[in-house]
Design an enzyme around this catalytic site. Structure first.
Site, PDB file in Angstrom:
ATOM      1  N   LEU A  47      -0.811  10.451   2.205  1.00 62.33           N
ATOM      2  CA  LEU A  47      -0.136   9.675   1.162  1.00 62.33           C
ATOM      3  C   LEU A  47      -0.510   8.207   1.245  1.00 62.33           C
ATOM      4  O   LEU A  47      -0.437   7.602   2.325  1.00 62.33           O
ATOM      5  CB  LEU A  47       1.386   9.814   1.302  1.00 62.33           C
ATOM      6  CG  LEU A  47       2.238   8.787   0.545  1.00 62.33           C
ATOM      7  CD1 LEU A  47       2.081   8.963  -0.965  1.00 62.33           C
ATOM      8  CD2 LEU A  47       3.701   8.876   0.963  1.00 62.33           C
ATOM      9  N   SER A  48      -0.849   7.607   0.130  1.00 65.97           N
ATOM     10  CA  SER A  48      -1.052   6.167  -0.021  1.00 65.97           C
ATOM     11  C   SER A  48      -2.072   5.649   0.990  1.00 65.97           C
ATOM     12  O   SER A  48      -3.249   5.984   0.890  1.00 65.97           O
ATOM     13  CB  SER A  48       0.291   5.450   0.100  1.00 65.97           C
ATOM     14  OG  SER A  48       0.174   4.113  -0.333  1.00 65.97           O
ATOM     15  N   ALA A  49      -1.662   4.832   1.964  1.00 66.27           N
ATOM     16  CA  ALA A  49      -2.611   4.404   2.987  1.00 66.27           C
ATOM     17  C   ALA A  49      -3.189   5.626   3.688  1.00 66.27           C
ATOM     18  O   ALA A  49      -4.371   5.655   4.052  1.00 66.27           O
ATOM     19  CB  ALA A  49      -1.923   3.490   3.990  1.00 66.27           C
ATOM     20  N   THR A 107       0.802  -1.213   0.000  1.00 67.48           N
ATOM     21  CA  THR A 107       0.000   0.000   0.000  1.00 67.48           C
ATOM     22  C   THR A 107       0.830   1.255   0.000  1.00 67.48           C
ATOM     23  O   THR A 107       0.579   2.172  -0.759  1.00 67.48           O
ATOM     24  CB  THR A 107      -0.926   0.019   1.223  1.00 67.48           C
ATOM     25  OG1 THR A 107      -1.725  -1.146   1.195  1.00 67.48           O
ATOM     26  CG2 THR A 107      -1.796   1.238   1.233  1.00 67.48           C
TER      27      THR A 107
END
Length: 405
Positions: free
Chosen positions: A153-155, A15
């Site tokens: 960001l991301s997760a 992730t």
């Protein structure tokens, strides 16, 4: 809530890109000043078992805004605050940073659990813990409840989407960086297909997932900025369009952009509706937060693993949130264009741009507040913030625009 450590570890690694470098190697030196990132305890019942950190710049006025920052996997609050560039603009424009931190006890790689329904629902788990941090800031810092924003960001980006969906009454706007649409995954098993190759739903199907997060809510919905690298193989680029479909549907605007712009580092900007949704596609960028180290007013951040040297996304988001309206504001990037295409003076002469007030705001030469557009730097009121009012702005300094030429 119970966690599946083996599955979470696999999801965590994919992730957020499994940040391989040690987090401490990414932390940039903070400015020499009294303000620092400080842990806060006792902020609420904390059902998600998160840690709270806060950064309050020196000279923070009463009623200042706040931005919630959600780090990626194998990152922490201090890493994200230091390297993303948000501290620079918090110092300059005077707003609070709230940085939740995920302990490894919740998730093997310290990812926010964006794929667990109990952590992304209103009034439950990690989502409620984050909301309690905002409540603490309102009560103890005097934070303006109408100017609270979230970015991750991301997760953390997927969790940012969860906060915007579950708490539209708390957040005025948000930013989803390399993230995933809300409720794409509801377990560790379904998380993988959401990340790559991505899941295709209709805009209405995506929108219904958000509307279901706070059933019956009829109030104002937050504006949303979406960032994605065109070479991201960790969270497939298809997620950018799916997130766009989700939030344009929620906000009731077309999936056809009303304007497009070209920004530095091969970044394309698509604007939807009357700037309710933005989609930034960063050409050739992989998985990470776009930063642009340097001393320029629109430069920020420290490059490293998953902080990618392209464009300062933080500057663009801060302006999008309306945080640059007071005091000296960063100058726009001269190469930026907006639709309709503005006319500029020849090289060597003062930079003059004629465009609609809406286009000026999109390009970063102005900001909007209360339905009006204001020139960055001078703060001069330009008239109504829409596509029908046209103004000419002149850049008289690196961080200053005035009306007329």
């Amino acid at each position: 809530m119970p966690r599946s450590s083996s599955l979470i570890a696999r999801v965590a690694g994919a992730t957020a890109g499994v940040v391989l470098a040690a987090a401490t190697a990414l932390v940039a030196a903070l400015p020499a000043q009294a303000a620092s990132l400080t842990q806060v305890t006792g902020f609420g019942s904390n059902p998600g078992n998160l840690a709270m950190y806060a950064y309050r710049p020196d000279g923070l006025p009463a009623g200042a805004p706040a931005v919630v920052l959600l780090h990626g996997c194998v990152q922490n609050a201090s890493t994200y605050v230091a390297n993303s560039g948000w501290q620079k603009y918090a110092d300059q424009w005077k707003f609070t940073l709230i940085a939740p931190q995920q302990p490894s006890g919740n998730n093997a790689n310290s990812c926010f659990n964006w794929f667990e329904t109990g952590d992304t629902a209103r009034g439950q788990g990690e989502a409620l813990s984050i909301k309690q941090m905002v409540d603490y800031a309102k009560t103890n810092y005097g934070t303006d409840g109408a100017r609270v924003y979230v970015s991750g960001l991301s997760a953390g980006g997927a969790m940012s989407a969860a906060m915007l969906a579950a708490y539209p009454d708390v957040f005025a706007a948000g930013s989803i960086i390399a993230g995933i649409p809300y409720r794409c995954a509801t377990s560790t098993v379904t998380a993988f297909s959401c990340m790559n190759p991505g899941v295709d739903k209709t805009p209405a199907q995506w929108g219904d997932l958000v509307r279901g997060a706070y059933a019956g809510y009829t109030g104002k919905r937050p504006r949303v900025a979406i960032w994605h690298g065109t070479s991201d193989t960790t969270v497939a680029t298809a997620n950018a369009a799916e997130s766009r479909d989700q939030w344009t549907n929620v906000l009731g605007v077309s999936t056809t952009p009303t304007s497009t712009s070209t920004l530095p580092a091969g970044t394309g900007l698509e604007v939807y509706g009357s700037d309710q949704v933005r989609l930034y596609r960063v050409s050739g960028m992989g998985h990470g937060t776009p930063v642009d180290p340097g001393t320029g007013a629109d430069q920020c951040g420290t490059a490293g693993a998953y902080f990618l040297d392209t464009i300062c996304s933080t500057y663009r988001d801060a302006v999008f949130f309306g945080l640059g309206g007071g005091g000296a504001s960063p100058s726009p990037t001269p190469t930026a264009t907006a639709s309709p295409t503005p006319t500029a003076s020849p090289t060597g002469a003062p930079v003059c741009v004629t465009a609609s007030n809406y286009a000026h705001v999109v390009a970063g030469r102005a900001y909007q507040s209360g339905g009006y557009a204001y020139a960055l730097g001078s703060g001069q009121r330009m008239g109504l913030y829409n596509t029908f009012y046209t103004s000419t702005l002149k850049q008289t300094g690196p961080a200053y625009w005035v009306i007329g030429c």
